[in-house]
Design a protein around this motif. Structure first.
Motif, PDB file in Angstrom:
ATOM      1  N   GLY A 174     -31.782   4.561  11.503  1.00  0.00           N
ATOM      2  CA  GLY A 174     -31.553   5.527  10.438  1.00  0.00           C
ATOM      3  C   GLY A 174     -30.622   4.936   9.393  1.00  0.00           C
ATOM      4  O   GLY A 174     -30.795   5.154   8.191  1.00  0.00           O
ATOM      5  N   ALA A 175     -29.623   4.191   9.873  1.00  0.00           N
ATOM      6  CA  ALA A 175     -28.672   3.587   8.932  1.00  0.00           C
ATOM      7  C   ALA A 175     -29.402   2.649   7.975  1.00  0.00           C
ATOM      8  O   ALA A 175     -29.136   2.653   6.768  1.00  0.00           O
ATOM      9  CB  ALA A 175     -27.587   2.840   9.703  1.00  0.00           C
ATOM     10  N   ASN A 178     -31.325   4.601   5.465  1.00  0.00           N
ATOM     11  CA  ASN A 178     -30.430   5.133   4.432  1.00  0.00           C
ATOM     12  C   ASN A 178     -29.909   4.039   3.512  1.00  0.00           C
ATOM     13  O   ASN A 178     -29.745   4.255   2.311  1.00  0.00           O
ATOM     14  CB  ASN A 178     -29.256   5.876   5.084  1.00  0.00           C
ATOM     15  CG  ASN A 178     -29.604   7.323   5.385  1.00  0.00           C
ATOM     16  OD1 ASN A 178     -30.565   7.861   4.851  1.00  0.00           O
ATOM     17  ND2 ASN A 178     -28.825   7.953   6.245  1.00  0.00           N
ATOM     18  N   PHE A 202     -22.813  13.100   7.206  1.00  0.00           N
ATOM     19  CA  PHE A 202     -22.903  11.939   8.105  1.00  0.00           C
ATOM     20  C   PHE A 202     -24.174  11.183   7.745  1.00  0.00           C
ATOM     21  O   PHE A 202     -25.253  11.760   7.692  1.00  0.00           O
ATOM     22  CB  PHE A 202     -22.959  12.361   9.577  1.00  0.00           C
ATOM     23  CG  PHE A 202     -23.064  11.171  10.489  1.00  0.00           C
ATOM     24  CD1 PHE A 202     -21.928  10.478  10.890  1.00  0.00           C
ATOM     25  CD2 PHE A 202     -24.310  10.698  10.918  1.00  0.00           C
ATOM     26  CE1 PHE A 202     -22.012   9.349  11.697  1.00  0.00           C
ATOM     27  CE2 PHE A 202     -24.406   9.570  11.722  1.00  0.00           C
ATOM     28  CZ  PHE A 202     -23.257   8.898  12.112  1.00  0.00           C
ATOM     29  N   ALA A 203     -24.028   9.859   7.512  1.00  0.00           N
ATOM     30  CA  ALA A 203     -25.187   9.097   7.047  1.00  0.00           C
ATOM     31  C   ALA A 203     -25.475   7.873   7.892  1.00  0.00           C
ATOM     32  O   ALA A 203     -26.517   7.237   7.714  1.00  0.00           O
ATOM     33  CB  ALA A 203     -24.969   8.675   5.601  1.00  0.00           C
ATOM     34  N   GLU A 267     -28.081  16.130   3.391  1.00  0.00           N
ATOM     35  CA  GLU A 267     -28.773  16.622   4.588  1.00  0.00           C
ATOM     36  C   GLU A 267     -29.065  18.094   4.295  1.00  0.00           C
ATOM     37  O   GLU A 267     -28.151  18.833   3.913  1.00  0.00           O
ATOM     38  CB  GLU A 267     -27.847  16.576   5.802  1.00  0.00           C
ATOM     39  CG  GLU A 267     -27.541  15.214   6.344  1.00  0.00           C
ATOM     40  CD  GLU A 267     -26.344  15.286   7.292  1.00  0.00           C
ATOM     41  OE1 GLU A 267     -26.550  15.498   8.492  1.00  0.00           O
ATOM     42  OE2 GLU A 267     -25.216  15.155   6.813  1.00  0.00           O
ATOM     43  N   ASP A 300     -31.733  13.144   3.343  1.00  0.00           N
ATOM     44  CA  ASP A 300     -31.657  12.480   4.652  1.00  0.00           C
ATOM     45  C   ASP A 300     -32.222  13.440   5.690  1.00  0.00           C
ATOM     46  O   ASP A 300     -31.612  14.460   6.006  1.00  0.00           O
ATOM     47  CB  ASP A 300     -30.193  12.139   4.951  1.00  0.00           C
ATOM     48  CG  ASP A 300     -30.015  11.489   6.323  1.00  0.00           C
ATOM     49  OD1 ASP A 300     -30.864  11.719   7.215  1.00  0.00           O
ATOM     50  OD2 ASP A 300     -29.020  10.772   6.509  1.00  0.00           O
ATOM     51  N   ILE A 302     -33.136  12.443   8.780  1.00  0.00           N
ATOM     52  CA  ILE A 302     -33.129  11.671  10.028  1.00  0.00           C
ATOM     53  C   ILE A 302     -32.959  12.580  11.248  1.00  0.00           C
ATOM     54  O   ILE A 302     -33.519  12.330  12.300  1.00  0.00           O
ATOM     55  CB  ILE A 302     -32.065  10.558   9.925  1.00  0.00           C
ATOM     56  CG1 ILE A 302     -32.595   9.487   8.965  1.00  0.00           C
ATOM     57  CG2 ILE A 302     -31.720   9.957  11.281  1.00  0.00           C
ATOM     58  CD1 ILE A 302     -31.567   8.509   8.453  1.00  0.00           C
ATOM     59  N   GLN A 303     -32.228  13.674  11.064  1.00  0.00           N
ATOM     60  CA  GLN A 303     -32.066  14.608  12.183  1.00  0.00           C
ATOM     61  C   GLN A 303     -32.997  15.815  12.067  1.00  0.00           C
ATOM     62  O   GLN A 303     -33.397  16.407  13.060  1.00  0.00           O
ATOM     63  CB  GLN A 303     -30.609  15.066  12.250  1.00  0.00           C
ATOM     64  CG  GLN A 303     -30.210  15.547  13.615  1.00  0.00           C
ATOM     65  CD  GLN A 303     -28.703  15.542  13.863  1.00  0.00           C
ATOM     66  OE1 GLN A 303     -28.217  16.392  14.563  1.00  0.00           O
ATOM     67  NE2 GLN A 303     -27.961  14.613  13.313  1.00  0.00           N
ATOM     68  N   LYS A 330     -35.001   8.760  14.213  1.00  0.00           N
ATOM     69  CA  LYS A 330     -34.821   9.405  15.521  1.00  0.00           C
ATOM     70  C   LYS A 330     -36.149   9.752  16.204  1.00  0.00           C
ATOM     71  O   LYS A 330     -36.708   8.953  16.904  1.00  0.00           O
ATOM     72  CB  LYS A 330     -33.942  10.653  15.376  1.00  0.00           C
ATOM     73  CG  LYS A 330     -32.479  10.320  15.039  1.00  0.00           C
ATOM     74  CD  LYS A 330     -31.672  11.588  14.955  1.00  0.00           C
ATOM     75  CE  LYS A 330     -30.221  11.344  14.592  1.00  0.00           C
ATOM     76  NZ  LYS A 330     -29.392  10.905  15.681  1.00  0.00           N
TER      77      LYS A 330
HETATM   78  C1  PLP Z   1     -28.402  12.811   9.264  1.00  0.00           C
HETATM   79  C2  PLP Z   1     -28.284  11.425   9.845  1.00  0.00           C
HETATM   80  N1  PLP Z   1     -28.401  10.369   9.024  1.00  0.00           N
HETATM   81  C3  PLP Z   1     -28.332   9.107   9.481  1.00  0.00           C
HETATM   82  C4  PLP Z   1     -28.109   8.851  10.814  1.00  0.00           C
HETATM   83  C5  PLP Z   1     -28.008   7.425  11.275  1.00  0.00           C
HETATM   84  O1  PLP Z   1     -29.077   7.072  12.083  1.00  0.00           O
HETATM   85  P1  PLP Z   1     -28.941   5.840  13.099  1.00  0.00           P
HETATM   86  O2  PLP Z   1     -27.909   6.244  14.105  1.00  0.00           O
HETATM   87  O3  PLP Z   1     -30.314   5.673  13.674  1.00  0.00           O
HETATM   88  O4  PLP Z   1     -28.505   4.662  12.308  1.00  0.00           O
HETATM   89  C6  PLP Z   1     -27.978   9.916  11.707  1.00  0.00           C
HETATM   90  C7  PLP Z   1     -27.714   9.661  13.130  1.00  0.00           C
HETATM   91  O5  PLP Z   1     -27.171  10.461  13.865  1.00  0.00           O
HETATM   92  C8  PLP Z   1     -28.061  11.240  11.205  1.00  0.00           C
HETATM   93  O6  PLP Z   1     -27.933  12.299  12.007  1.00  0.00           O
END
Ligand code: PLP
Length: 484
Positions: A174-175, A178, A202-203, A267, A300, A302-303, A330
């Motif tokens: 996810g990082a 992003n 949180f990113a 988010e 974002d 990702i969640q 995820k």
């Molecule tokens: C909203 C959000 N963005 C980015 C990430 C980062 O993803 P990763 O841990 O796969 O790098 C997360 C992880 O918890 C997240 O919840």
């Protein structure tokens, strides 16, 4: 001397696959021995996982080895694990067996990774297909057709209701998704170098994302790689006032740093922030002035992906017109950055050796199928139905144990409650008690700190939710005893 080119001559094509000539790999995949091997594996997994249908304490005989592994793991990685959790490698639905023989009801799933629960036969079959794909990892130089399939599948879902998202870049975290999103926005708006985000954002854990993430302790001792300004998120108790506050603050920022903003990063349901939902009205009142100012909008997901009434939360809130750059991860097993053709970088700023493991791409595609098969989406889809059922059960507990458990209870398949007085200490002790009792949930938010659940959308049933509520009540009683 010229090389003998006869070895390069094409081999005669014998069969047709989907009405096209086939490769040797196609004939391997359709070899009846592969189908039979998969059938035998599925049969064996089902047989051995059969007993894993309720929580169970650890086996005393397995504990010493387990504890020694935990200790060695802590040493190897330079710090103890967040949880004393080492999977045995087997589970059934939301139940997972640990290497100490205990069985837990997993309603957190690696913070949203196990969308089909544990040892799902469809994912095992997909992973075998992935293993037959030769490469362990795929990347920029040597890609495979399933990566194309994943990109097209995600773009199809993302554009269902009109979002202008033309391109998809896969990545392994996810990082990284992003980071790619930020690079696309910063490159497009160069030399602008500031980002607007929300309080409690949180990113991820890269240097730039540590700067974006609104947790000072996550960037302790790190240089600030990105200039970020924060807006307050929607307050569920004061929606109008908090919207006005956020919009006023946005206008103030736009005036203070004219031409300096490269993106607005959001988010749509505050994740680490405590599982507070947004709304169409809230985001529209921010996105309109951002659009007018020509600032790219990044969502974002990702969640949130696959957890609302639509694949994407921007669709759930009807924000398709504002989605310039979107990230997911995820549950999809492989992560991705989706963006419109206006944002294609003019220089080679995006590239990675690894974009995804073959097994991740195959299991990600199988997860998308499984989510569809469960009927998760729609205003009356399974995600909403299960949320309503879960929230009603939590409400009953809140009435039975006032001051011990309270709402609000989150949005769709992102379920949450506040334990005790909302302090971090109360949330942490509640989470630890739940862990011991056998129910996996995880802290989020601050002031109050809450406990979140991410039930696997592709397989969770009401019976699983009932089992979670029984374990939760058991935990609440212990928590009450401990906190007096
Ligand atoms: C909203 C959000 N963005 C980015 C990430 C980062 O993803 P990763 O841990 O796969 O790098 C997360 C992880 O918890 C997240 O919840």
């Amino acid at each position: 001397m010229l090389p003998n080119l006869s070895i390069l001559e094409p081999v005669a094509v014998v069969h047709l696959v989907e009405n096209r000539p086939h490769t040797h790999a196609d004939s391997l995949r359709s070899d009846p021995r592969i189908a039979e091997a998969k059938r035998l594996i599925a049969e064996a997994v089902a047989e051995h996982a059969q007993p894993l249908k309720q929580v169970h304490p650890a086996d005393d005989g397995l504990k010493p080895h387990y504890n020694s592994m935990l200790e060695r793991f802590g040493k190897a990685r330079g710090g103890t694990l967040i949880w004393p959790y080492l999977s045995s490698g087997l589970g059934k639905g939301p139940f997972v067996e640990l290497a100490d023989g205990s069985v837990k009801l997993d309603f957190i799933g690696g913070i949203g990774v196990y969308g089909c629960g544990h040892s799902d036969p469809r994912l095992i079959e997909a992973a075998i297909d992935g293993a037959l794909e030769d490469a362990v990892m795929q990347g920029n130089l040597q890609q495979h057709p399933p990566s194309l399939k994943m990109c097209e599948r995600l773009l199809g879902l993302a554009t269902e209701s009109g979002a202008k998202l033309d391109h998809c870049l896969l990545s392994t975290s996810g990082a990284m998704a992003n980071e790619n999103a930020l690079k696309i926005a910063l490159h497009r708006k160069s030399p602008a170098d500031r980002i607007i985000a929300f309080d409690n954002a949180f990113a991820g854990r890269s240097l730039a994302l540590a700067a974006l993430t609104d947790r000072p302790n996550y960037r302790a001792g790190l240089p600030v790689a990105l200039n970020v300004d924060y807006l307050p998120f929607l307050d569920p108790e004061h929606p109008q006032r908090s919207t006005r506050w956020a919009v006023d603050e946005l206008h103030r920022l736009l005036k203070r740093h004219p031409g300096r903003y490269a993106g607005f990063w959001a988010e749509l349901i505050a994740g680490e922030g405590g599982y507070y939902p947004g709304s169409n009205a809230f985001f529209t009142s921010l996105c309109k002035p951002l659009r007018e100012a020509g600032i790219p909008i990044l969502f974002d997901e990702i969640q949130t992906f696959a957890r609302t009434t639509r694949p994407f939360a921007f669709q759930h809130y009807s924000l398709d017109a504002f989605a310039d750059i979107v990230t997911i991860g995820k549950i999809t097993q492989v992560c991705a950055t989706l963006y419109g053709s206006d944002f294609v970088p003019k220089g080679p700023v995006l590239s990675q050796t690894f974009t995804g493991a073959s097994a991740s791409i195959a299991t990600g595609l199988a997860t998308l199928d499984a989510i569809d098969a469960m009927g998760c989406y729609g205003a009356d889809g399974e995600n909403v139905r299960r949320h309503d059922y879960f929230a009603a059960e939590l409400e009953k507990l809140a009435n039975k144990y006032p001051g011990v458990l309270s709402g609000p209870f989150g949005e769709v398949m992102m379920v949450v409650f506040t334990p005790g007085n909302g302090s971090f200490e109360h949330a942490k002790s509640m989470m630890d008690i739940m862990y011991d009792v056998g129910l996996l949930g995880f802290v989020c938010g601050s002031d109050p700190t809450r406990i979140r659940f991410l039930p696997p959308p592709a397989i969770t049933t009401r019976e699983h939710i009932d089992a979670a509520i029984v374990l939760l009540e058991h935990s609440l009683l212990k928590f009450q005893e401990q906190t007096g």
